[in-house]
Motif scaffolding. Structure first.
Motif, PDB file in Angstrom:
ATOM      1  N   CYS A  17       0.822  -1.203   0.000  1.00 54.03           N
ATOM      2  CA  CYS A  17       0.000   0.000   0.000  1.00 54.03           C
ATOM      3  C   CYS A  17       0.859   1.258   0.000  1.00 54.03           C
ATOM      4  O   CYS A  17       1.752   1.414   0.832  1.00 54.03           O
ATOM      5  CB  CYS A  17      -0.905   0.028   1.225  1.00 54.03           C
ATOM      6  SG  CYS A  17      -2.129  -1.298   1.252  1.00 54.03           S
ATOM      7  N   ASP A  55      -9.374  -6.520  -2.382  1.00 50.94           N
ATOM      8  CA  ASP A  55      -9.709  -5.178  -1.900  1.00 50.94           C
ATOM      9  C   ASP A  55      -9.896  -5.197  -0.386  1.00 50.94           C
ATOM     10  O   ASP A  55      -9.460  -4.283   0.329  1.00 50.94           O
ATOM     11  CB  ASP A  55     -10.992  -4.665  -2.566  1.00 50.94           C
ATOM     12  CG  ASP A  55     -10.777  -4.308  -4.026  1.00 50.94           C
ATOM     13  OD1 ASP A  55      -9.617  -4.361  -4.486  1.00 50.94           O
ATOM     14  OD2 ASP A  55     -11.760  -3.983  -4.712  1.00 50.94           O
ATOM     15  N   GLN A  75      -6.451  -0.170  -6.518  1.00 50.99           N
ATOM     16  CA  GLN A  75      -5.291  -0.907  -7.027  1.00 50.99           C
ATOM     17  C   GLN A  75      -4.762  -0.189  -8.262  1.00 50.99           C
ATOM     18  O   GLN A  75      -5.523   0.430  -9.003  1.00 50.99           O
ATOM     19  CB  GLN A  75      -5.659  -2.349  -7.377  1.00 50.99           C
ATOM     20  CG  GLN A  75      -6.740  -2.498  -8.429  1.00 50.99           C
ATOM     21  CD  GLN A  75      -6.664  -3.842  -9.142  1.00 50.99           C
ATOM     22  OE1 GLN A  75      -5.969  -3.983 -10.132  1.00 50.99           O
ATOM     23  NE2 GLN A  75      -7.410  -4.799  -8.640  1.00 50.99           N
ATOM     24  N   TYR A 122      -1.590  -1.031  -4.178  1.00 55.98           N
ATOM     25  CA  TYR A 122      -2.758  -0.191  -3.918  1.00 55.98           C
ATOM     26  C   TYR A 122      -2.277   1.182  -3.480  1.00 55.98           C
ATOM     27  O   TYR A 122      -1.246   1.293  -2.819  1.00 55.98           O
ATOM     28  CB  TYR A 122      -3.608  -0.770  -2.787  1.00 55.98           C
ATOM     29  CG  TYR A 122      -4.571  -1.849  -3.205  1.00 55.98           C
ATOM     30  CD1 TYR A 122      -5.918  -1.552  -3.409  1.00 55.98           C
ATOM     31  CD2 TYR A 122      -4.142  -3.148  -3.396  1.00 55.98           C
ATOM     32  CE1 TYR A 122      -6.812  -2.536  -3.784  1.00 55.98           C
ATOM     33  CE2 TYR A 122      -5.043  -4.146  -3.789  1.00 55.98           C
ATOM     34  CZ  TYR A 122      -6.377  -3.823  -3.978  1.00 55.98           C
ATOM     35  OH  TYR A 122      -7.259  -4.797  -4.354  1.00 55.98           O
TER      36      TYR A 122
END
Lengths: 241, 241
Positions: A17, A55, A75, A122
């Motif tokens: 992330c 997700d 993403q 992401y």
DNA sequence: TCAAAAGTGTTGCGCATACACCCATGG
DNA sequence: CCATGGGTGTATGCGCAACACTTTTGA
């Protein structure tokens, strides 16, 4: 403490992330000082349960590190080069460190963790003031770092960050997502400074104001009196139509 | 024939390819009639070796099905919902079919194959005239189908196709990749018809010509005399600068 | 000479940028 | 009254779309 049940997770697949925040006219990214091995920097990441959507896995990672839910999250790319692995020297150090740390780790688990991974990138946009970074198990500590002051990170995480920033730039205008980085109310000038931080270039004040207001997604509120000897700017709130 | 060595592959991760071709003023996609189970339609796909990059895996899938190498190929999205699985009824049929088919399949292998998968979507652009579709093991047969005539496919493959088409539309202009769908030489009119097929809308003839030529990526060759009683159009070749 | 389609030039509009001006605020 | 920065209106240039005209080809 029991041994970690790696069987619950999908092997060789991870989530990374790029968590963006905004403060002091600078775009910032939340990065992690890794607790084990050579203590390098990394993007916050995690694994995907076999029964879990990706997700969902990404928002779980975010909830764990920031405490926040319902974060804007998207993403942007998969990173799957075959040489996407820790080098063998670092790998040995990391495995030894982990096994020594506590009984949750053994040869099998550490081999699993240090094996080759394909990672889904992401990016997330958060109001930095709402975040209380919480260390994950692998984090020595978490730190907000300016986009202009990112250290060398492990693996290809610097490259992931670059792609994430590129995705943010592509989408900031098209999807009107920049407001996720700001507090509830803000002035036009503050949005402009945010844009300037993201795109790393100046915008003309008057034209920027016109462009943003013409989007028809802002509600004008009361004026913001700062005590400065100039006209008080209006505060705005983002309204989704 | 030995049992398939599923251990060589990454479990729960697959590649799905939207292979675009162009013929008769129609954008086409190569889809597969699945050989086992209920014989549904699918996008051509495959798995990733533990020692293999995902781009490499995707081009391997393409080489297998089309015989072509050095194809334009780009990932566009990951599909990872937790309910991305065959329904239990179909799953049972498929497993039984495979086990009955030959000794390469047993309970373990078929369970692996029919388990939950996270799939990386790639789209490819090929010169349809160069392709000789070759069935993969799971293909009853392969078929070029017009984008306007796509059957119901298994899993979320229709959704993957939609995202792939969207990615193609986003990139066709920006990355000048449309020429990968055309033969070596072509007329402006043919490019225009390709664009019209991709975007499903007409383009003004004169403005389109100007736009394309202003890109400065086309080399003008000799005229193409078709025998029609009108001015002969020039042929062009794409040249990368 | 004519129809059909290719090739090229010209105009008009919308959007983004650049420039100019007025207004509110507090010292 | 003035410096500072906010808010708004007007001109300019560029790119795309609409329109018009010329050229080539083979019947």
């Amino acid at each position: 403490m029991e041994k970690i049940d790696i069987g619950k997770f999908i092997a060789h697949l991870s989530i990374d992330c790029v968590i963006f925040g905004y403060k002091d006219k600078e775009l910032k990214v939340l990065i992690s000082k890794f607790k084990f091995g050579k203590g390098t920097w990394m993007l916050p990441g995690g694994h995907v349960l076999k029964t879990e959507g990706i997700d969902k896995a990404a928002s779980r990672v975010l909830k764990d590190r920031t405490g926040l839910e319902n974060i804007y999250l998207e993403q942007f790319r998969v990173f799957g080069d075959e040489n996407r692995i820790v080098n063998s020297e670092h790998k040995a150090i990391m495995k030894a460190d982990l096994i020594a740390y506590d009984e949750r780790f053994d040869e099998e688990v550490t081999e699993w963790i240090t094996s080759r991974f394909i990672s889904v990138g992401y990016y997330a946009l958060v109001d930095i003031h709402k975040v209380n970074p919480k260390n994950g198990f692998f984090d020595e500590y978490l730190e907000w770092r300016s986009i202009n002051d990112i250290p060398q990170m492990n693996y290809d995480h610097n490259e992931i960050l670059t792609y994430g920033l590129e995705a943010l730039r592509q989408n900031l205008d098209r999807k009107l997502i920049g407001f996720n980085l700001l507090p509830e109310t803000f002035t036009i000038k503050e949005i402009q400074e945010l844009y300037e931080a993201v795109y790393d270039r100046p915008f003309a004040r008057n034209n920027f104001q016109k462009k943003i207001l013409d989007l028809n997604v802002l509600e004008r509120l009361e004026k913001k009196f700062t005590g400065a000897q100039n006209k008080a700017p209006y505060l705005y709130r983002f309204i989704r139509n």
